[in-house]
Design a protein around this motif. Sequence first.
Motif, PDB file in Angstrom:
ATOM      1  N   TYR A  24       6.305   3.161  -0.579  1.00  0.00           N
ATOM      2  CA  TYR A  24       5.738   1.826  -0.192  1.00  0.00           C
ATOM      3  C   TYR A  24       6.721   1.502   1.140  1.00  0.00           C
ATOM      4  N   LEU A  25       5.943   0.861   2.151  1.00  0.00           N
ATOM      5  CA  LEU A  25       6.817   0.167   3.236  1.00  0.00           C
ATOM      6  C   LEU A  25       6.568  -1.239   3.399  1.00  0.00           C
ATOM      7  N   ASP A  32       0.784  -1.061  -0.048  1.00  0.00           N
ATOM      8  CA  ASP A  32      -0.180   0.122   0.122  1.00  0.00           C
ATOM      9  C   ASP A  32       0.777   1.293   0.099  1.00  0.00           C
ATOM     10  N   LYS A  33       0.383   2.339  -0.692  1.00  0.00           N
ATOM     11  CA  LYS A  33       1.114   3.659  -0.829  1.00  0.00           C
ATOM     12  C   LYS A  33       1.093   4.081   0.602  1.00  0.00           C
ATOM     13  N   LYS A  34       2.353   4.668   1.132  1.00  0.00           N
ATOM     14  CA  LYS A  34       2.458   5.263   2.356  1.00  0.00           C
ATOM     15  C   LYS A  34       2.944   6.615   2.550  1.00  0.00           C
ATOM     16  N   VAL A  35       2.796   7.326   3.282  1.00  0.00           N
ATOM     17  CA  VAL A  35       3.274   8.626   3.498  1.00  0.00           C
ATOM     18  C   VAL A  35       4.611   8.409   4.263  1.00  0.00           C
ATOM     19  N   PRO A  36       5.704   8.542   3.514  1.00  0.00           N
ATOM     20  CA  PRO A  36       6.994   8.640   4.139  1.00  0.00           C
ATOM     21  C   PRO A  36       7.534   9.522   5.211  1.00  0.00           C
ATOM     22  N   TRP A  56      11.767   1.031   3.230  1.00  0.00           N
ATOM     23  CA  TRP A  56      11.047   1.933   2.412  1.00  0.00           C
ATOM     24  C   TRP A  56      11.425   1.800   1.056  1.00  0.00           C
ATOM     25  N   ASP A  92       5.453   7.980  -5.397  1.00  0.00           N
ATOM     26  CA  ASP A  92       4.832   6.873  -4.399  1.00  0.00           C
ATOM     27  C   ASP A  92       5.596   6.406  -3.519  1.00  0.00           C
TER      28      ASP A  92
END
Length: 182
Positions: A159-160, A89-93, A166, A157
Amino acid sequence: MKKDESLGRFISMILRHKPEIIGITLDEYGYADVNELISAMNKHKKYIDRMTLERIVTENDKKRYSFNENHTKIRANQGHSITVNLELDKKVPPEILYHGTAIRFLESIQKSGLQKMSRQYVHLSKDIKTAIKVGKRHGNVVVLKVYAKKMFENGYDFYLSKNGVWLCDKVPCEYLEQCNEK
């Protein structure tokens, strides 16, 4: 245990890069059937049983692998050179991430940024210590600071992975700075 380490490296190579060398296939999500993996490894003189495999997965300090819910399938969490859907899932880094690499690659990176090369993604670390450890595998290390939050705000984008690495498709050089902290 040295034997577990050696088997772990072999499993990593199979699940991330070359399942065909022992005659197994991965599903679209990168999973191998555990029984097939064990049987194929044993046929290729990489002797392993289920208990050893469970121990390798549990004790691996990098948390490289994961099982499905009922432990009938196993996959590598990231680092693939073959295309698999890791269901990320896309994540805010965080604002800053780090990338450790060899000094000999610095000039090229300063010109063209970080590229995924043969991997599915560029790998980034949440701290300098981890980036140094990763970079040392390639020679004299240099750590790069990645302005990840700024990249994200500009449409990139992130991801984690399940093991805390990351991931992104690339890091243009304008988001990189050589890190002087150690």
